[in-house]
Design a protein around this motif. Structure first.
Motif, short mmCIF file in Angstrom:
data_model
loop_
_atom_site.label_atom_id
_atom_site.label_comp_id
_atom_site.label_asym_id
_atom_site.label_seq_id
_atom_site.Cartn_x
_atom_site.Cartn_y
_atom_site.Cartn_z
N VAL A 39 34.47 37.33 26.78
CA VAL A 39 35.38 37.11 27.57
C VAL A 39 36.93 37.71 27.40
N GLN A 40 37.19 37.47 26.04
CA GLN A 40 38.44 37.63 25.43
C GLN A 40 38.97 39.31 25.75
N LYS A 41 37.89 40.02 25.29
CA LYS A 41 38.10 41.48 25.05
C LYS A 41 37.75 42.40 26.30
N LEU A 42 37.03 41.90 27.09
CA LEU A 42 36.21 42.52 28.10
C LEU A 42 36.49 42.19 29.44
N HIS A 43 36.02 40.82 29.90
CA HIS A 43 36.09 40.44 31.19
C HIS A 43 37.46 40.12 31.68
N ALA A 44 38.27 39.10 30.68
CA ALA A 44 39.54 38.84 31.15
C ALA A 44 40.36 39.99 31.46
N PRO A 45 40.72 40.95 30.45
CA PRO A 45 41.46 42.01 30.55
C PRO A 45 40.99 42.97 31.96
N PHE A 46 39.87 43.13 32.20
CA PHE A 46 39.36 44.05 33.20
C PHE A 46 39.74 43.17 34.53
N VAL A 47 39.26 42.13 34.63
CA VAL A 47 39.68 41.28 35.85
C VAL A 47 41.22 41.30 36.00
N ALA A 48 41.89 40.77 35.21
CA ALA A 48 43.19 40.48 35.25
C ALA A 48 44.13 41.82 35.93
N PHE A 49 43.77 42.90 34.83
CA PHE A 49 44.41 44.07 35.12
C PHE A 49 43.91 44.86 36.52
N LEU A 101 45.19 34.25 33.67
CA LEU A 101 44.32 35.07 32.71
C LEU A 101 44.84 35.85 31.80
N LEU A 102 46.10 36.34 32.02
CA LEU A 102 46.66 37.24 30.82
C LEU A 102 47.22 36.41 29.52
#
Length: 1750
Positions: free
Chosen positions: A443-453, A485-486
């Motif tokens: 989640v930290q390195k994949l989903h959170a950045p992808f969803v946020a940006f 999320l960021l």
């Protein structure tokens, strides 16, 4: 009750015998039946049966059996499982003979009578007997064909035990018999009854499943479905669901096997069921996973995933046939609003369990994950971090595949933004992020950045549409979610990737998110090769573009005061920009962004310029400026923002200065912080330049607001930021304004000095820095004047004399306004400790390192005073040097006038000021007041200092004028002084100089100590009113910050100075009042006590005042002047303390948590005001602690009576803890105040003031800890003993003393102090004495008021019956002194005894004998009078019930209360009370019965069937007495727990059977059925099996009698019929397995009840009665039972009784019940899911037992 005999005619007889033969036959049978009463052992049973069989065989010509109901009952009793096999065989022989004789036709007619014993017997029959029973079934019942249809369900229940074991001896035979039954009644009807068995008979489910697994065909086609289940498929579904929810794993395993083989998801049979039924079945199937049994789970997966072993095929099968049903079933359970913890967790635990099977968990997650978290969001309790449901939610979050969850989150937010679907899905996503920890690396390195940006790019893309800004709520919510999320993304994520000049493509995050989440799962997803650095750059660009777009919209919308929804969106976007900028803090490489910094900043500058400045839009402007400062301070962003541009700094500074104006007070602190950030943007001092420019503007509209703004900037700036250095020019301009020609400018400068200065050292540093300039060289020399030689200093070189003069002039102004504060600070601070390093260097060069500021200043001034120019420089330096000397002299005068040393010319200074003071006062000019008051401060201070040194103790008398040095300032008339000062403080427009007036007041008021009435008291009143208005203004401003009213301009500074004045005046008033009455008080007390003893008061000044002023007979002339002064002073003290407590309470409540928009300024203002109120209270308390405590008590009582929040009441005690940290002190003061006075308490009246003080005393003790209670124990004990030692006059105080002592003792008992024997003895003895005395007082109050009787008789009216004419007029005047009404006092004492005292007997380890003695007193004085009520319903006061209930909890007190409760229970009025009395009587009756096991036997013995031999006995009264005795027995059973009276059951059964057999009247028989209803609810039904033959016989006899006879209206038989119907109604609700086999006799228990076949005639007795009554009765208005419609509509869940009538007057009133009972029973089984509304059943029983009005 009429007995129905079978009708005999020659037509019905098979032979042509005379009727006389039938009579003989009947007589012989009756004689044989009578011999059953003599049966004592099992051999007697065989003898009886042989005799009966012989009698029946003697008349084979008759196809009818005489007394068939009694014969059937006796045969049923002979089939009791407890009897030997031989008895069973002989009974079956009799059955065989009877069934052979009567034939098939008569068996059809009498099927209920002969089946009641045969059907239940098979399951208990021995192996040798079972073939006989099966033979009877096969020989006599199967030939009935369709006539067997009504009894099909019962027949199946009778046969099913034979197929319980698949290897059993009779399995095949019984199965074949069931097959024949199926063929007889039709397979569909047969299977429908099997479904009913699954629903209603848990013990028969295993054999039913054994049979179904072999005989039930697969439902592959719709034809097979209708052939199997008939018209109602839902019944089969409910049968399956009931079996799936069974507690036995074998049942669940069997039903799952049946589902797999006969009802697959893709079968036509399953598809043919209704949608709701499919979901119902799916819900039941899902529940088996919670058993955690592998065999069950394997079968479940096989049913859900189909027969294939391939995972892909299984997933396709699930998605096509079962996934949607599974989702709907779980979602319905998740959305259900239930309070049961297990029910709330159930669907989520099922979801978690299903995730173990990936073929189910993956597809289910995609369709259910968001619904699951949405339900959690609704169900979770707020502020509960330990909720079990939250733990389940955390488990679900941890176990769900992150890819699938974030995929659904991204798609839902994306669809919401694109289609403008509101904010619900976004709020759900925010809930997930806020509630659960995102610590997973994926989640930290994949989903959170992808969803946020991705969402950031999506919002930016959406902003380009022309219709986007019509409603931006969804975009704002999306940006909030992105921001949260960021914050969850680690900054190290952005450090991945190498620096590159290549710009990432537009909307990189959105394209990558679409690519990632477009895959089915992580295995098939193609992860893009993108580094965190690229995300950061692309996110920066999108956020900046979105911010620029929003700023343009805000700039064009000038009408909105807060920026509107677009402003909110812009704030969120700027917050994201700051978050991203913070992520680059540790980066060493530059970020090449595609942006134009100047153009971007100019857009925001335009936005700032076009929008107004107010507190509502401040968050937006603050966010804009913060973002600009953040970007300017981020060097890694390229191209960089030019931070040194003057235009940018000016634009930002201009806007922030607007926010430093009074209307924006809530924004001061944040604005100052931003201002210093703007100042740091450039190396040039642009901010200082701008402020100086505004301060020097000739336009007052610009200049005066600049003063306010700079003042706030200066005030809220920290010392470490060196405001005197950075803002030196504006500071000098402020000092210059003190002597400006323009009065407005001067007043503004003075206001800055008073309000905003904060620290004098800030100004002294730059001023002394100039005076210590090395260019100023002063060399020693001498000069001779008039023959005297004086040392001087000589200037031998020129210097900037004008600048020095300017600085000295500013110092003079500063000294004038700084006053004692400046002197004190300058005296206590050393020059070498300055924060300015350049100033410290000059100090060292001037050899002043060891000097304080004051010493250094004096040294410098003396140098300038002594210095003169050399003769050659006299022309150039001389003129201005004289001005320097004048300023220095004035400065020295100011220093000396502050009390640092005595000054010889003080008399001439005072004389010169006197005339000027008169002139200024009479002119009343606002712009001149500051100068006059400033000079006056110096003189008054000097005079006061001299007075303190030479003056003795102050006196009321004005002494003769002393030398001029000691004279006070003569201000003409006191009235004029009070009027001027009051107006200056009170008028709002005078606030600009209020600080000067308060300073002036504080310095001059000691001279008016003697003028209490003329000066001090009016000024105190004025200040109290002004401060109260100020606190109310604070409350209005900060409690509703979004209101439309203009915000308050007041700050803590105004409050503080006003409080300073009030505190000073109040201390003077208290001190002078005490000294004024010091000599008079003993004399006055002696006179009052001797002449008016009843007017005595408690200790303390206020108590004394109450005694003096409270006597209506005291003449005005008798009150001395000294006491009037004292009373007036104490009245002001009370008002002031109330004000201070009010201030403390309001500021404590309004202090907001950090983080809100107004929190910083609001917390600053209110915090300082709170501290100031606290300090004032502390000082006033030290001056007069007893009186302040009285005022606190009064304020606490007012707070409590106004129904304030507990927090407000707690604030009072918090303040008291601050004032008196030692509880010993408070307790001592309260004891002294309330303690009885020797010699003056003989006629003391218990006043409301005493009541209030006692209540406060109790509340205070209730808050102390155990160890503290031990410390104050001795004081309180002596206090209580003083009252107990003088009982003749202390009676009104005993109960308050009991409350106090109880509270204290409870605290002490929590410690180990009771281990001390002496302390324990003192506690116990005092406690018992207080309790006994209070009980006696309550008893006397009862006698006086008749409370316990009239409280019921008059519907709660407790007013005295004495006429008001006899009341003296003084009672109307002295309302406060009236004692509490006797009724209220008795009620309060009784309630306290019940709630506290009785429980404390055990806590305090009091001896059992003493406990019993006290409880006996309670019963004698309180309970016994209450039970002597004359009301018809025996209603008792609730507090008495509460007392008895608590008493009953202690077994030792049994003797005290047993007699009263027993007598009341035996009272004939007991059951006349309303049903609500049950809750009060139940614990008492329980305790009464538990005390003596034989008591129930005695109750049962009173229910005797033996008639009295007395011929004069009234049979009706005898029947009524027997009915009441039976009802007492019934109620006793009801009050017990389940199986409580199991050991006494044989006695109860015997009495009930005797009553049913005897002719004791319909009233008693009705009570028997009521008792049976209670028994069925309180005794396990398997223990009551022996009653069924008797019950069935009597019910059938009663209901059969209604077929042939008409019951007259008003007959007692109607109540018996109603009672029997209620018993039947209850059995239909409970659906016990023992009853189900007999249910068909009374109601249609098959699907025929709802789907009757063609030409169907009802066979059940209730259905037949319904038709008969409906044909013969007249139409009744409103006879339809309200429950009929509900039951018939199928909405009744769970099952509950339908008959709620208490009495009927006509049989027609039962028509709705008779006609619909079968339908209602079937519907209740169909829809209740096996649940019974036990609460409704209990309530109905209670309502029938108690006859009172509900």
């Amino acid at each position: 009750m009429a007995t129905v005999s079978p009708t005999l005619s020659l037509a019905t007889a098979s032979v042509s015998s005379p009727v006389a033969g039938w009579k003989k036959y009947s007589q012989l049978v009756e004689k044989s039946l009578q011999s059953f009463d003599n049966v004592n052992e099992w051999a007697d049973f065989i003898t009886f049966l042989a005799k009966l069989l012989k009698c029946l065989q003697g008349f084979p010509q008759f196809p009818l059996i005489p007394h068939k109901l009694t014969v059937a009952k006796r045969l049923s009793q002979c089939l009791n499982p407890a009897l030997p096999t031989g008895v069973h065989q002989r009974a079956l022989d009799v059955y065989t003979h009877i069934l052979t004789v009567i034939g098939t036709e008569n068996l059809k007619r009498d099927l209920p009578a002969w089946s009641s014993g045969l059907f239940p017997f098979f399951q208990y029959a021995a192996t040798s007997v079972k073939p006989i029973v099966l033979g009877i079934y096969e020989r006599f019942y199967l030939p009935l064909q369709e006539s067997l249809r009504p009894a099909t369900k019962a027949f199946i229940l009778a046969l099913l035990p034979g197929v319980e074991e698949e290897t059993g001896e009779f399995f095949e035979k019984v199965a074949a018999l069931l097959d024949r039954v199926s063929g007889t009644v039709s397979p569909s009807f047969f299977f429908q009854n099997m479904w009913l068995v699954l629903v209603t008979a848990p013990n028969s489910r295993i054999p039913a499943l054994n049979y179904l697994s072999r005989r039930m065909p697969k439902m592959e086609t719709e034809d097979s479905l209708s052939h199997i289940v008939g018209q109602d498929v839902g019944l089969m579904v409910r049968g399956f669901a009931a079996a799936l929810e069974d507690s036995q794993i074998l049942v669940q395993r069997g039903i799952l096997d049946l589902l797999i083989t006969t009802l697959k998801l893709d079968s036509a049979g399953f598809k043919g069921t209704r949608r709701d039924d499919q979901i119902l079945l799916m819900r039941a199937v899902m529940g088996v996973v919670l058993r955690r049994d592998l065999s069950l789970s394997r079968r479940l997966y096989a049913w859900l995933l189909g027969p294939s072993e391939a995972s892909e095929t299984q997933i396709v099968y699930l998605k096509e046939y079962g996934l949607e049903l599974l989702r709907c079933a779980l979602k319905a359970d998740m959305d259900a609003q239930t309070t049961d913890t297990l029910d709330r967790q159930r669907p989520f635990k099922i979801f978690i369990s299903l995730l173990d099977k990936w073929e189910i968990g993956g597809p289910l997650t995609e369709v259910l994950v968001l619904d699951a978290f949405a339900s959690l969001r609704v169900l979770l309790r707020p502020n509960d971090d330990h909720d079990e449901l939250l733990m389940t939610g955390n488990m679900l979050f941890e176990i769900i595949d992150p890819f699938l969850m974030w995929k659904q989150i991204f798609f839902s937010v994306r669809d919401t933004i694109k289609e403008s679907l509101g904010t619900e899905s976004i709020e759900l996503a925010k809930f997930i992020v806020r509630t659960f920890r995102l610590h997973d690396e994926e989640v930290q390195k994949l989903h959170a950045p992808f969803v946020a940006f991705g969402i950031l790019d999506l919002v930016e893309a959406s902003s380009r549409s022309a219709t986007t800004f019509v409603d931006t709520s969804s975009l704002t919510a999306a940006m909030e979610f992105t921001s949260e999320l960021l914050h969850e993304i680690s900054p190290r994520f952005y450090e991945t990737g190498e620096a590159s000049d290549e710009v990432p493509p537009e909307h990189l995050g959105l394209s990558l998110a679409n690519e990632l989440y477009g895959s089915v799962d992580m295995k098939t997803a193609s992860l893009p090769e993108t580094e965190g650095r690229e995300f950061l750059i692309a996110g920066f660009v999108s956020a900046m573009r979105l911010a620029a777009t929003c700023s343009g919209v805000v700039s064009s919308n000038t009408k909105s005061l807060d920026g509107g929804l677009v402003g909110e969106l812009l704030i969120r976007t700027l917050g994201i920009i700051e978050t991203l900028a913070a992520a680059t803090a540790h980066s060493k490489d530059n970020l090449a962004l595609d942006w134009n910094p100047d153009e971007w900043v100019n857009g925001f500058v335009k936005c700032l310029a076009t929008s107004p400045s107010n507190s509502k839009i401040f968050p937006l402007h603050s966010a804009i400026i913060n973002s600009i400062l953040t970007l300017a301070g981020t060097p890694t962003i390229q191209p960089a923002l030019q931070k040194g541009r003057r235009s940018l700094v000016e634009a930002l500074t201009s806007k922030l200065l607007e926010y430093l104006q009074p209307p924006c007070a809530p924004c001061f602190v944040e604005s100052v912080q931003l201002m210093w950030g703007v100042e740091a943007l450039s190396d040039c001092r642009h901010v200082e330049s701008m402020i100086s420019e505004r301060l020097s503007s000739p336009n007052p509209a610009i200049r005066l607001p600049a003063f306010e703004a700079f003042g706030n900037l200066w005030r809220f700036t920290e010392d470490s930021q060196l405001p005197g250095v950075v803002l030196r020019t504006p500071m000098f301009m402020m000092l210059d304004s003190l002597k400006a020609d323009d009065l407005s400018t001067r007043r503004a400068g003075e206001a800055w000095m008073r309000c905003s200065l904060k620290s004098y050292l800030r100004i002294l540093d730059p001023l002394l820095f100039t005076l210590l300039d090395p260019a100023i060289k002063q060399l020693p020399s001498t000069v001779t004047v008039a023959g005297v030689q004086l040392p001087i200093l000589v200037y031998h070189s020129k210097f900037d004399q004008a600048r020095v003069h300017h600085v000295l002039d500013d110092l003079l102004s500063l000294a004038r306004f700084g006053g004692q504060g400046l002197i004190r600070i300058a005296k206590g601070s050393f020059l070498k400790h300055s924060l300015d390093p350049s100033f410290r260097e000059r100090v060292r060069h001037s050899e002043l390192e060891t000097y304080t500021y004051l010493d250094g200043l004096v040294a410098v001034l003396v140098r300038f005073l002594r210095a003169e120019p050399a003769p050659e420089l006299a022309a150039s330096l001389g003129p201005l040097n004289h001005h320097i000397h004048a300023v220095v002299a004035e400065l020295l005068q100011v220093v000396l006038s502050r009390g640092e040393s005595e000054m010889a010319g003080i008399k001439s200074i005072e004389a010169a000021l006197t005339s000027r003071l008169y002139l200024c006062i009479h002119r009343s000019e606002l712009d001149l007041q500051n100068k006059l008051l400033h000079v006056l401060h110096s003189v008054v201070h000097a005079v006061t200092s001299g007075t303190k040194r030479h003056k003795g103790t102050p006196s009321l008398e004005v002494k003769a004028p002393e030398p001029v040095e000691a004279q006070p300032v003569d201000l003409s008339h006191d009235e004029m002084f009070v009027r001027v000062v009051s107006d200056a403080v009170s008028i709002q427009r005078n606030n600009a100089v209020i600080h000067h007036w308060i300073d002036f007041l504080l310095m001059t008021i000691p001279q008016y100590r003697h003028a209490l009435h003329s000066v001090i008291f009016p000024l105190v009143d004025c200040l109290v009113n002004r401060l109260r208005a100020l606190v109310v203004d604070f409350q209005r401003t900060y409690s509703t910050p979004d209101s439309d009213e203009p915000p308050s301009e007041a700050t803590d500074a105004e409050y503080t100075v006003l409080m300073n004045a009030l505190e000073r005046l109040l201390l003077i008033a208290v001190t002078e009042s005490l000294s004024a009455s010091a000599d008079e008080e003993p004399k006055q007390m002696e006179r009052v006590v001797s002449d008016h003893a009843s007017a005595g008061g408690a200790g303390g000044l206020l108590g004394y005042m109450t005694g003096v002023l409270g006597n209506a007979e005291l003449e005005h002339s008798e009150v001395s002047d000294e006491n009037r002064v004292k009373n007036a002073g104490l009245a002001r003290l009370r008002d002031s303390v109330n004000l201070l407590l009010f201030s403390w309470e309001v500021t404590s409540r309004l202090e907001s948590p950090v983080g809100e928009e107004h929190s910083t300024s609001q917390g600053y203002f209110l915090g300082r005001a709170k501290v100031r109120a606290r300090k004032a209270l502390e000082r006033v308390y030290k001056a007069s602690p007893a009186d302040v405590l009285d005022d606190i008590v009064s304020f606490w009582d007012k707070t409590r009576s106004n129904s304030s929040t507990p927090e407000s009441e707690a604030n009072v005690f918090t303040m008291l803890d601050i004032l008196a940290p030692s509880p010993q002190t408070v307790v001592t003061m309260l004891c002294e105040k309330l303690a009885p006075k020797t010699g003056g308490a003989a006629g003391k009246v218990f006043t409301s003031t005493d009541d209030m003080s006692f209540a406060f005393f109790e509340a205070y003790l209730n808050r102390v800890e155990g160890p503290i209670a031990v410390q104050v124990w001795a004081t309180c004990l002596q206090f209580i003993r003083d009252f107990l030692g003088n009982m003749s006059t202390s009676k009104p105080y005993i109960f308050p003393c009991l409350r106090i002592f109880t509270t204290l003792s409870e605290k002490v008992s929590q410690t180990s102090a009771l281990e001390d024997r002496r302390m324990r003895r003192d506690l116990q003895e005092t406690f018992i004495r207080l309790t006994d005395t209070s009980i006696v007082l309550a008893g006397r109050a009862v006698e006086q008021s008749g409370w316990l009787r009239r409280a019921i008789d008059t519907n709660g009216d407790t007013d005295s019956i004495v006429s008001d004419k006899g009341k003296p007029e003084s009672e109307d005047v002295e309302e406060e002194k009236r004692p509490a009404p006797a009724a209220n006092q008795a009620r309060e004492i009784t309630e306290f005894l019940a709630q506290r005292i009785l429980a404390d007997f055990r806590r305090f380890l009091i001896d059992p004998d003493k406990t019993v003695a006290v409880c006996s007193n309670m019963v004698y004085y309180i309970v016994t009078p209450a039970f002597k009520t004359r009301s018809k319903t025996l209603e008792i006061e609730p507090t008495v019930f509460e007392l008895l209930t608590e008493m009953a909890k202690n077994p030792l007190t049994l003797k005290a209360w047993r007699t009263q409760v027993s007598d009341a229970f035996g009272d004939n009025r007991f059951f006349n009370a309303p049903p609500s009395s049950h809750a009060r009587w139940k614990p008492l009756i329980q305790a009464l019965m538990a005390s003596d096991k034989e008591r129930l036997v005695e109750l049962a013995a009173k229910v005797s069937t033996v008639s009295s031999a007395n011929i004069f006995t009234n049979r009706e009264l005898e029947s009524l007495s027997r009915a009441l005795s039976l009802r007492r027995l019934t109620y006793t059973i009801l009050t017990g727990e389940k199986d409580r009276f199991l050991t006494q059951l044989p006695i109860i059964q015997e009495k009930l059977v005797d009553l049913l057999r005897s002719s004791v009247g319909d009233m008693v028989h009705a009570e028997v059925y009521l008792c049976l209803r209670v028994l069925f609810c309180r005794i396990g039904n398997h223990h009551l099996a022996g009653l069924w033959p008797v019950i069935l016989t009597e019910l059938l006899r009663l209901f059969e009698s209604l077929v042939d006879q008409v019951v007259p209206d008003g007959s007692d038989l109607l109540q018996l019929i109603l009672s029997a119907c209620k018993f039947l109604d209850l059995t239909l609700v409970l659906q016990t397995e023992e009853f189900q086999i007999h249910e068909w006799m009374f109601v249609t228990d098959t699907v025929d009840a709802i789907y009757p076949p063609d030409a169907w005639l009802p066979q059940a007795i209730m259905d037949r009665l319904g038709e008969i009554i409906s044909r013969t009765s007249r139409p009744q208005a409103n006879t339809q039972d309200p429950a009929k419609v509900e039951w018939a509509a199928g909405r009744s869940r769970p099952r509950q009784p339908t008959l709620t009538l208490k009495r009927i007057n006509s049989i027609a009133e039962l028509e709705p019940f008779f006609t619909t009972v079968s339908l209602m029973a079937y519907e209740s089984i169909y829809h209740s899911a096996g649940k019974v509304d036990i609460a409704a059943v209990e309530a109905q029983l209670v309502a029938d037992l108690f006859d009172g009005v509900v």
